[in-house]
Design a protein around this motif. Structure first.
Motif, PDB file in Angstrom:
ATOM      1  N   ASP A 124       0.842  -1.199   0.000  1.00  0.00           N
ATOM      2  CA  ASP A 124       0.000   0.000   0.000  1.00  0.00           C
ATOM      3  C   ASP A 124       0.872   1.242   0.000  1.00  0.00           C
ATOM      4  O   ASP A 124       1.948   1.279   0.614  1.00  0.00           O
ATOM      5  CB  ASP A 124      -0.908   0.001   1.230  1.00  0.00           C
ATOM      6  CG  ASP A 124      -1.826  -1.214   1.244  1.00  0.00           C
ATOM      7  OD1 ASP A 124      -2.208  -1.662   0.148  1.00  0.00           O
ATOM      8  OD2 ASP A 124      -2.130  -1.703   2.351  1.00  0.00           O
TER       9      ASP A 124
ATOM     10  N   ASP B  54      -0.540   4.473   0.786  1.00  0.00           N
ATOM     11  CA  ASP B  54      -1.229   5.541   1.507  1.00  0.00           C
ATOM     12  C   ASP B  54      -0.750   5.575   2.953  1.00  0.00           C
ATOM     13  O   ASP B  54       0.246   4.957   3.315  1.00  0.00           O
ATOM     14  CB  ASP B  54      -2.744   5.333   1.426  1.00  0.00           C
ATOM     15  CG  ASP B  54      -3.144   3.922   1.854  1.00  0.00           C
ATOM     16  OD1 ASP B  54      -2.233   3.177   2.271  1.00  0.00           O
ATOM     17  OD2 ASP B  54      -4.332   3.574   1.762  1.00  0.00           O
ATOM     18  N   TYR B  55      -1.492   6.309   3.807  1.00  0.00           N
ATOM     19  CA  TYR B  55      -1.100   6.440   5.204  1.00  0.00           C
ATOM     20  C   TYR B  55      -1.208   5.102   5.948  1.00  0.00           C
ATOM     21  O   TYR B  55      -0.402   4.798   6.820  1.00  0.00           O
ATOM     22  CB  TYR B  55      -1.989   7.484   5.905  1.00  0.00           C
ATOM     23  CG  TYR B  55      -1.763   8.872   5.384  1.00  0.00           C
ATOM     24  CD1 TYR B  55      -0.620   9.583   5.731  1.00  0.00           C
ATOM     25  CD2 TYR B  55      -2.695   9.484   4.546  1.00  0.00           C
ATOM     26  CE1 TYR B  55      -0.397  10.867   5.261  1.00  0.00           C
ATOM     27  CE2 TYR B  55      -2.485  10.775   4.060  1.00  0.00           C
ATOM     28  CZ  TYR B  55      -1.325  11.458   4.420  1.00  0.00           C
ATOM     29  OH  TYR B  55      -1.107  12.719   3.951  1.00  0.00           O
TER      30      TYR B  55
END
Length: 836
Positions: free
Chosen positions: A765, A767-768
């Protein structure tokens, strides 16, 4: 370097020391640490030796020091470390030290005794104060209830009327330990048949036991009763339960006055206790400054007198005679120590040293430093080298970390290990001064240089394997054609590499090409590569071990063994297993992409393993169509000749040495010595022994290989066992080196599994949430990398490397039948006692 190549030459010496200079001379020898004494009084009981009274004095001083040290630690007084190591005290200082220890012990004993008495008084007053305070509530409740009603509740109505006429109830007050209260109550109920009224209250704060200093929890009680007979019974029960009884006035006014007096006495006693504690603290602090020095001095004294008990007194009772082993390189130091000892006591007659000859095998002494000590310990753990035998530790410094790195090869894991070893080497002084009791840490610290070298060599092999945490580095650009460009690599997770299709004739600059990281046939390629590599290293290692036996044969004057043992052994090894290594290299070169001859096409390369099996069985295997069975012309004939020569080496190894020794003995036998001369056996041994050219007989008989003085049947048995073991071990030991391939492959696969199943989970991933997952995944990946790949796999590779050196390498030339040189050294004695 000479001391590492083989053990140092030893000399058996006699010491002649005047009795007045014996103590100081042995003290100087203990500081030098170059002498191993022999016990000349082995048949004398330990309690009948000359200096047994001095040893007892030292034991008594040690007892006093242990008591003083216990009191110092009991009060948590810090004991400073000794900066300058004190020397053993001279005889005059011994008397002063003994008197000072006696005075200090008596002073501490008196202070401890007074402190215990004061604490006992303080405890009794404290208990009395609590009894007076707690019983106030009991008597107040008694006055509210009334005597008549209390009496009626204790006894029957008729007896109550009679008791009321007799007067008030009696009572007993005191304290008892809290855990004894239930049993105490039951016992009072039984002896009085329920005619005792017991009131109790637990103390909130624990009291201090004056003898042990431990906390004790107690309970205040008041037992009401009637009659003197019951009173005596209650007191006996209190005595049995170690309950303390205290006087308690029945009047409230008297109790208040008594409480005030007790509190005043407690304040005064508390002030006296504080002053006593301060004085004791000052005494212990002054003692603690010298405690470490005193302990070292007493232990040195005891060691000196124990050593003097090994000496023998001459017939005139004017000279002490001792025998000791001394490295010949340290003889000047020993003579200087004897001279210093004589000068220290002002003796007019100097002590002297005389070297003597002996048939006893000397001890083995390999002089080491901080760097070589760890490697020497690895060898000594297998067996101490025979006297003057070739020492494998010198070569182990390189071969041990290298073979470890072949199994552990990873640039990242090697860097972690190297940094850990480098940190221990940099912080060597501070870490060694801490004197840790953790056994695992002490093992790691003792092998810090081994760990450093293992890490550095693992970094090198990791670079050759092109492996860093299971990933490859493309530093010098891949040697494969453009069909495998970046787009192809991104769109295909794996594909098969074939050198015929897309390989450039120029190989990768160093190590394995990074393109193999994405190949489906990566395991097949690495299996073949590492398997052949392990066999090559193993054969070279064993050949080197066999060649080392020549050094021992030449040194111990057993030159006939070079022809009758070494030569057939090395020929057997070279013609079979070195030939197999040759076939590996020939196959790599002849069947590579560089080959232009039509006969050496890559698809027709014969299997080295099949060729070797057919060679040993004198058989053949039909090749594939268009291919050859052998790699070159005449290979089959050469192989048959090699096997026949190797088989001929076996009877030479078996019969060569025994027949030579038998012929040598028959040649030396003289007819005139057949009358049973008792010296015949000794002369025969001197004429046929391996050390007849040396002035001392010790090296001749300490090589651990020689049976010249045994009967012919015994020599044949030993030689037969040795021959069978060598022939079979060449096969088994060669196969044993395949562990290099197996562990290397297992390490690489475990590393790849950790990367693909743990760390890659946090890289999917962007993202955050992916950042958080990456932190978690990295934590588990780092933990398992350190715990499994570095520590567990490192320990496994270490043990396998140790086995390869002990069994496969050292068995070719190393006997290990000696005993270690243990000099009389104060530093070693103090370290051993600290460890205990």
């Amino acid at each position: 370097m000479g001391a590492m190549f083989r053990s140092e030459e030893m000399a058996l010496c006699q010491l002649f020391i005047q009795p007045e200079a014996a103590y100081t001379s042995v003290s100087e020898l203990g500081e030098a640490g170059s002498v191993q004494f022999r016990d000349l009084n082995a048949e004398v009981n330990a309690f009948q030796r000359k200096f047994v009274n001095e040893v007892r004095r030292c034991d008594e001083m040690e007892r006093k020091l242990r008591y003083i040290e216990a009191e110092v630690h009991k009060d948590k007084v810090p004991v400073p470390q000794v900066k300058d190591m004190p020397r053993a005290p001279n005889p005059r200082e011994i008397i002063d030290l003994e008197a000072h220890l006696e005075k200090t012990e008596n002073e501490i004993l008196e202070l401890s005794h007074n402190a215990i008495n004061l604490k006992q008084n303080y405890l009794e007053l404290t208990e009395l104060k609590h009894v007076l305070e707690k019983t106030e509530a009991f008597f107040a409740a008694q006055e509210e209830i009334g005597m008549d009603s209390l009496t009626k509740s204790l006894i029957s109505d008729e007896a109550g009327q009679q008791a009321a006429t007799r007067g008030r109830l009696g009572f007993v007050a005191g304290v008892v330990q809290r855990e004894r209260v239930p049993a105490f109550e039951r016992m009072l109920w039984r002896i009085s048949r329920g005619n005792v009224f017991l009131r109790r209250a637990e103390l909130d704060k624990p009291l201090e036991d004056p003898n042990t200093g431990n906390e004790i929890y107690k309970t205040v009680f008041v037992a009401f009763f009637q009659g003197e007979q019951l009173k005596s019974r209650i007191k006996k029960v209190c005595s049995g339960f170690h309950a303390s009884l205290y006087p308690c006035p029945p009047s409230n006014t008297e109790r208040q006055d008594m409480v005030k007096g007790v509190r005043t006495r407690l304040e005064d006693l508390n002030m006296v206790l504080n002053q006593t504690r301060d004085h004791r603290q000052r005494v212990l602090m002054s003692v603690a400054k010298e405690l470490a020095s005193w302990s070292i001095m007493v232990r040195k004294m005891k060691a000196i007198y124990h050593t003097l008990n090994l000496f023998n007194m001459d017939v005139t009772k004017k000279c002490l005679i001792g025998e000791c082993w001394v490295p010949t390189a340290d003889l000047p130091n020993v003579q200087k120590a004897l001279a210093d000892g004589s000068n220290a006591c002002g003796s007019s007659i100097p002590s002297f040293l005389n070297c003597i000859e002996s048939d006893e095998v000397p001890p083995t002494f390999n002089r080491t430093n901080r760097f070589t000590r760890g490697f020497q310990n690895l060898i000594d753990a297998y067996g101490v080298a025979s006297y003057r035998e070739c020492n494998p530790a010198l070569y182990t410094i390189i071969t041990f970390p290298f073979l470890f790195a072949v199994m552990f090869g990873d640039l990242g894991h090697g860097l972690i290990m190297a940094l850990f070893g480098f940190w221990m080497v940099i912080k060597e002084k501070s870490l060694s001064a801490k004197k840790s009791t953790n056994e695992i840490w002490n093992i790691f610290f003792a092998g810090r240089y081994i760990i450093l070298l293992m890490g550095c060599f693992s970094m090198y092999t990791g670079l050759v394997y092109n492996d860093i945490f299971s990933k490859s580095m493309n530093i010098f650009q891949s040697s494969w054609f453009s069909p495998y460009d970046d787009h192809t690599l991104e769109s295909n997770k794996a594909f098969t590499l074939d050198p015929k299709d897309s390989y450039i004739d120029t190989p990768y600059f160093i190590g394995i090409d990074p393109i193999w990281q994405t190949a489906e046939n990566k395991i097949i390629f690495l299996n073949s590569y590492k398997m052949k590599l392990s066999i090559i290293f193993g054969v070279v290692h064993m050949i080197f071990g066999v060649c080392m036996s020549v050094v021992n044969y030449n040194f111990f004057k057993r030159r006939y063994s070079i022809l009758l043992e070494f030569l057939p052994q090395v020929v057997f090894l070279l013609l079979l297993f070195l030939y197999m290594v040759f076939m590996m290299f020939f196959k790599w070169v002849a069947y590579s992409t560089f080959s232009t001859e039509q006969a050496y096409t890559q698809g027709c390369a014969p299997s080295v393993l099949i060729l070797f099996i057919n060679m040993m069985l004198f058989s053949s295997t039909a090749p594939e169509e268009g291919c050859n069975e052998f790699m070159f012309e005449g290979q089959g004939t050469i192989q048959r000749v090699f096997v026949l020569i190797a088989l001929c080496c076996i009877p030479v190894m078996l019969l060569g040495k025994p027949l030579y020794l038998l012929a040598a003995k028959k040649k030396q036998v003289k007819p005139e010595q057949s009358n049973g001369n008792v010296n015949q056996g000794i002369e025969l041994q001197e004429q046929t022994d391996i050390g007849d050219a040396q002035p001392k007989p010790q090296p001749a008989s300490s090589g651990g290989h020689d049976h010249d003085d045994e009967p012919f049947s015994e020599i044949m048995i030993h030689q037969g066992i040795h021959t069978i073991e060598y022939v079979l071990s060449t096969i088994s030991h060669t196969a044993s080196y395949l562990r290099l391939w197996a562990l290397s492959l297992a390490h690489a696969e475990l590393s790849e599994v950790l990367w693909s199943m743990v760390l890659s989970f946090g890289l999917k991933d962007h993202d955050y949430v992916g950042a958080i997952k990456l932190y978690v995944a990295f934590f588990f990946w780092a933990f398992f990398t350190l715990a499994i790949l570095v520590m567990m796999e490192g320990l496994s590779a270490f043990l396998h490397t140790l086995r390869l050196h002990w069994v496969e390498f050292m068995s070719k030339f190393y006997a290990g039948l000696g005993y270690i040189f243990q000099p009389f050294c104060f530093k070693t004695i103090l370290e051993q006692e600290d460890d205990e």
